[in-house]
Design a protein around this motif. Structure first.
Motif, PDB file in Angstrom:
ATOM      1  N   ILE A 197       0.887  -1.389   0.146  1.00  0.00           N
ATOM      2  CA  ILE A 197       0.138   0.259  -0.002  1.00  0.00           C
ATOM      3  C   ILE A 197       0.943   1.023  -0.212  1.00  0.00           C
ATOM      4  CG2 ILE A 197      -2.172  -0.945   0.856  1.00  0.00           C
ATOM      5  CD1 ILE A 197      -0.109   0.478   3.231  1.00  0.00           C
ATOM      6  N   HIS A 198       2.327   1.212  -0.262  1.00  0.00           N
ATOM      7  CA  HIS A 198       3.002   2.213  -0.452  1.00  0.00           C
ATOM      8  C   HIS A 198       2.638   3.013  -1.523  1.00  0.00           C
ATOM      9  CE1 HIS A 198       6.230   0.894   2.695  1.00  0.00           C
ATOM     10  NE2 HIS A 198       5.323   0.149   3.028  1.00  0.00           N
ATOM     11  N   ASN A 280       4.969 -11.426   2.930  1.00  0.00           N
ATOM     12  CA  ASN A 280       4.052 -10.179   2.397  1.00  0.00           C
ATOM     13  C   ASN A 280       4.860  -9.278   1.741  1.00  0.00           C
ATOM     14  OD1 ASN A 280       2.760 -10.744   5.767  1.00  0.00           O
ATOM     15  ND2 ASN A 280       1.707 -11.040   3.816  1.00  0.00           N
ATOM     16  N   ALA A 281       4.217  -8.843   0.637  1.00  0.00           N
ATOM     17  CA  ALA A 281       4.955  -7.837  -0.311  1.00  0.00           C
ATOM     18  C   ALA A 281       6.280  -8.290  -0.913  1.00  0.00           C
ATOM     19  CB  ALA A 281       4.982  -6.674   0.544  1.00  0.00           C
ATOM     20  N   HIS A 317      -2.519 -11.543   8.108  1.00  0.00           N
ATOM     21  CA  HIS A 317      -1.536 -11.344   7.028  1.00  0.00           C
ATOM     22  C   HIS A 317      -0.991 -12.902   6.343  1.00  0.00           C
ATOM     23  CE1 HIS A 317      -0.929  -7.236   7.950  1.00  0.00           C
ATOM     24  NE2 HIS A 317      -0.187  -7.035   6.839  1.00  0.00           N
ATOM     25  N   ASP A 339       3.971  -4.676  12.412  1.00  0.00           N
ATOM     26  CA  ASP A 339       3.571  -3.828  11.345  1.00  0.00           C
ATOM     27  C   ASP A 339       2.211  -3.084  11.668  1.00  0.00           C
ATOM     28  OD1 ASP A 339       4.020  -2.645   8.828  1.00  0.00           O
ATOM     29  OD2 ASP A 339       3.379  -4.292   7.622  1.00  0.00           O
ATOM     30  N   LYS A 432      -0.705 -13.137  -5.539  1.00  0.00           N
ATOM     31  CA  LYS A 432      -0.528 -14.621  -5.021  1.00  0.00           C
ATOM     32  C   LYS A 432      -2.040 -15.144  -5.275  1.00  0.00           C
ATOM     33  CE  LYS A 432       1.003 -13.267  -1.369  1.00  0.00           C
ATOM     34  NZ  LYS A 432       1.587 -12.084  -2.022  1.00  0.00           N
ATOM     35  N   ILE A 447      -4.394  -5.187   2.012  1.00  0.00           N
ATOM     36  CA  ILE A 447      -4.000  -5.210   3.413  1.00  0.00           C
ATOM     37  C   ILE A 447      -3.011  -3.970   3.584  1.00  0.00           C
ATOM     38  CG2 ILE A 447      -3.144  -6.177   5.330  1.00  0.00           C
ATOM     39  CD1 ILE A 447      -3.648  -9.081   3.753  1.00  0.00           C
ATOM     40  N   GLY A 449      -1.211  -3.119   6.603  1.00  0.00           N
ATOM     41  CA  GLY A 449      -0.677  -3.058   7.976  1.00  0.00           C
ATOM     42  C   GLY A 449      -1.583  -4.050   8.935  1.00  0.00           C
TER      43      GLY A 449
HETATM   44  C1  LIG Z   1       2.570  -0.898   6.143  1.00  0.00           C
HETATM   45  C2  LIG Z   1       2.697  -1.929   5.255  1.00  0.00           C
HETATM   46  O1  LIG Z   1       3.018  -1.466   3.993  1.00  0.00           O
HETATM   47  N1  LIG Z   1       2.442  -3.255   5.125  1.00  0.00           N
HETATM   48  C3  LIG Z   1       2.257  -4.210   4.230  1.00  0.00           C
HETATM   49  C4  LIG Z   1       1.249  -3.818   2.975  1.00  0.00           C
HETATM   50  O2  LIG Z   1       1.972  -2.819   2.174  1.00  0.00           O
HETATM   51  C5  LIG Z   1       0.895  -4.921   2.097  1.00  0.00           C
HETATM   52  O3  LIG Z   1      -0.259  -4.746   1.420  1.00  0.00           O
HETATM   53  C6  LIG Z   1       0.405  -6.118   3.113  1.00  0.00           C
HETATM   54  C7  LIG Z   1       0.095  -7.510   2.410  1.00  0.00           C
HETATM   55  O4  LIG Z   1       1.088  -8.015   1.455  1.00  0.00           O
HETATM   56  P1  LIG Z   1       0.602  -8.795   0.696  1.00  0.00           P
HETATM   57  O5  LIG Z   1      -0.360  -8.773  -0.142  1.00  0.00           O
HETATM   58  O6  LIG Z   1       1.849  -9.235  -0.401  1.00  0.00           O
HETATM   59  O7  LIG Z   1       0.375 -10.210   1.331  1.00  0.00           O
HETATM   60  O8  LIG Z   1       1.445  -6.584   3.805  1.00  0.00           O
HETATM   61  C8  LIG Z   1       1.829  -5.370   4.749  1.00  0.00           C
HETATM   62  O9  LIG Z   1       0.557  -5.036   5.683  1.00  0.00           O
END
Ligand SMILES: CC(=O)N[C@@H]1[C@@H](O)[C@H](O)[C@@H](COP(=O)(O)O)O[C@@H]1O
Length: 557
Positions: A197-198, A280-281, A317, A339, A432, A447, A449
């Motif tokens: 979400i950055h 994540n990410a 998460h 987070d 994913k 998502i 955080g």
């Molecule tokens: C503060 C921050 O940046 N948090 C990350 C977010 O950016 C990301 O969208 C999420 C899911 O990541 P995913 O969809 O790859 O599992 O993980 C974390 O919450």
């Protein structure tokens, strides 16, 4: 320094008060065991002390009976973006910001988190320059008596002027609540294809140390304000810059990345030692191009300096079995992080958030946080930076061999085809869920955080895996301390360590056996009864007092 007041029971020792407390009948969480033992702490030095010195038994001013409860080192959160309504990226004025940080610290400590890394998602250079002076191992105080950390005048000067005008002192004052160990800057040197979400508009690549200085301010890279940086190693020349970051005492963590295994291995070879919120990410594990995950397959002897990884066990998460899998990959590197965002402890609803150059909205529904479209009444506005964030387009663009904008083409080696060959993210980027991933567009509903406390994550780990309490506690005490280079100082009950402690009551609950194929199982859960900071008790859970004083005054007796 506060001492036992007259309302305290008479000390069991005699002689002049030396600020020494003996905690007796407790079980000390040390490594993988709960060890029945006394613990001596000194409120004057703020340290755990040896029970004897020069063969003379230390005489405590006061002895506290812990009634078989667990004594743990204070918890450490390496990724906390905010809590209780305040996000570290929300800057209005220095005075207000300092007050908000202080308020957060005094609330956070009640959750058992005695130290942490305030974390900043990708932001504009202006924001870093404003907030970093307030978030380091603070408070920083100036040489002149009328110019304390709450004085706002420093912040309008350039970072170098600011740095030279202060005398760094760390107040070991329990009244300050939870303590910053330095800032975690999570970005902006992150992959636009794993930005989560950055805000894409502030992401960039660094090709020289100057690029880092331009973003964060040169002083913050060398004065201890920044303790950790999350980078995508495939971007620009960041891997070549890792040794300089490390030599400035900064932990380099890899995350928000599309990197291949060789790129990840090269970054670790340069000194990176942490992975930001594993799974994540980041590009998912591919069996022919394992990417970042490949690092965890390396034999222990090749990981001499150790590799650590953060895991968000908030129940949102990651699936519980993925958390268990992550733990088993390398237990000695497993670190629970929250987070957490400013929505921790808040009612369900939509809340503003400063995301790079914009004001955006996060919605809390139960424990899930998602980035959402602004409510009709609000317009997504610019935070009016004093200089344009597009100035950062140049390092970003020069990172690309073709000169193509990163936002158009993506990292050339960032995605993997069916044969495990790296290929353009543009042609193969999938999220994913198997859907085509678009690195350029904001995904409403992503998502954003967590809203979990660190203890909730510990309790989830206990509930899901059934692992022992002391084992689970190492992931939020000794392991993060070791990763931060603070072994024996934080996250420890050994003599010489800071006496940051949590006294836990252990309760047993019956829960669904999530990993064992159904049925009900009994699991241990922890409740914070007391928190001690620098040898002083600052929080006692309501109705749980033992008649002795809570010196810090953050909680009820
Ligand atoms: C503060 C921050 O940046 N948090 C990350 C977010 O950016 C990301 O969208 C999420 C899911 O990541 P995913 O969809 O790859 O599992 O993980 C974390 O919450």
């Amino acid at each position: 320094m506060p001492a036992a007041s007259s309302s305290s029971p008479p000390p069991t020792g005699t002689g002049t008060r030396a600020g020494i407390t003996k905690l007796t009948n407790g079980r000390l969480a040390i490594n993988d065991a709960l060890i029945p033992s006394d613990l001596f702490i000194n409120s004057q030095t703020g340290k755990v002390i040896e029970p004897s010195a020069n063969d003379t038994l230390i005489v405590p001013d006061i002895t506290i009976d812990l009634r078989n409860r667990i004594v743990s080192p204070g918890l450490i959160d390496c990724q906390l973006n905010g809590a209780f309504g305040f996000n570290f990226s929300s800057f209005t004025s220095s005075a207000e910001y300092v007050q908000n940080v202080h308020t957060l610290n005094t609330k956070l400590i009640r959750t058992g988190v005695t130290s942490y890394l305030p974390t900043l998602t990708s932001q504009t250079p202006e924001l870093y320059h404003f907030v970093l002076p307030h978030l380091g191992p603070l408070p920083l105080i100036s040489d002149t008596s009328n110019n304390t950390s709450t004085n706002t005048s420093n912040v309008t000067t350039s970072p170098s002027t600011f740095n030279s005008s202060i005398n760094r002192k760390i107040h070991r004052n329990p009244q300050n609540g939870s303590e910053s160990l330095g800032v975690h800057v999570e970005g902006p040197f992150l992959s636009p294809f794993q930005h989560g979400i950055h805000d894409l508009s502030v992401l960039c690549a660094a090709n020289s140390w100057k690029d880092l200085e331009q973003v964060y301010g040169s002083s913050h890279l060398s004065n201890g304000a920044i303790k950790m940086i999350t980078v995508a190693p495939e971007l620009g020349s960041i891997t070549a810059l890792i040794p300089s970051l490390v030599s400035n005492g900064i932990v380099v963590s890899l995350g928000h990345t599309e990197c291949t295994f060789p790129e990840a291995a090269a970054a670790v070879g340069s000194g990176a030692k942490m992975i930001t919120h594993l799974f994540n990410a980041m590009r998912p594990l591919h069996h022919r191009e394992p990417g970042l995950f490949g690092l965890l397959g390396a034999p222990e002897e090749q990981q001499k300096k150790g590799l650590y990884y953060g895991v968000i066990a908030d129940g949102i998460h990651l699936h519980p079995t993925v958390v268990s899998l992550a733990y088993n990959l390398r237990p000695q590197g497993f670190i629970l992080v929250t987070d957490a965002m400013h929505l921790v402890g808040m009612e369900d609803g939509k809340y503003e958030w400063v995301n790079g150059g914009k004001t955006e909205w996060i919605e809390k529904r139960g424990s899930k946080l998602c980035i959402v479209e602004p409510p009709p009444s609000a317009s997504s506005s610019s935070s009016s930076p004093t200089s344009s964030p597009t100035a950062l387009a140049s390092p970003l663009e020069s990172a690309l061999s073709s000169g193509t904008s990163l936002q158009e083409e993506g990292h050339q080696n960032g995605n993997v085809n069916g044969d495990g060959q790296a290929q353009s993210a543009k042609t193969n980027g999938r999220n994913k869920n198997g859907e085509v991933k678009d690195g350029q567009k904001k995904k409403w509903g992503g998502i954003a955080g967590s809203s979990a406390t660190l203890l909730e994550c510990v309790n989830n780990l206990l509930q899901w895996t059934g692992m022992s309490v002391p084992k689970a506690l190492t992931s939020v005490t000794s392991t993060p301390a070791e990763m931060l280079g603070l072994k024996g100082v934080k996250g420890s009950l050994q003599p010489g360590a800071d006496a940051d402690l949590v006294v836990f009551e252990e309760v047993e609950v019956e829960v669904e056996d999530l990993l064992g194929g159904g049925g009900r199982v009994k699991r241990k859960q922890l409740v914070v009864d007391e928190v001690w900071k620098f040898g002083v008790r600052v929080f006692v859970r309501d109705g749980n007092g033992d008649g002795t004083d809570c010196f810090g005054g953050f909680g009820a007796r």
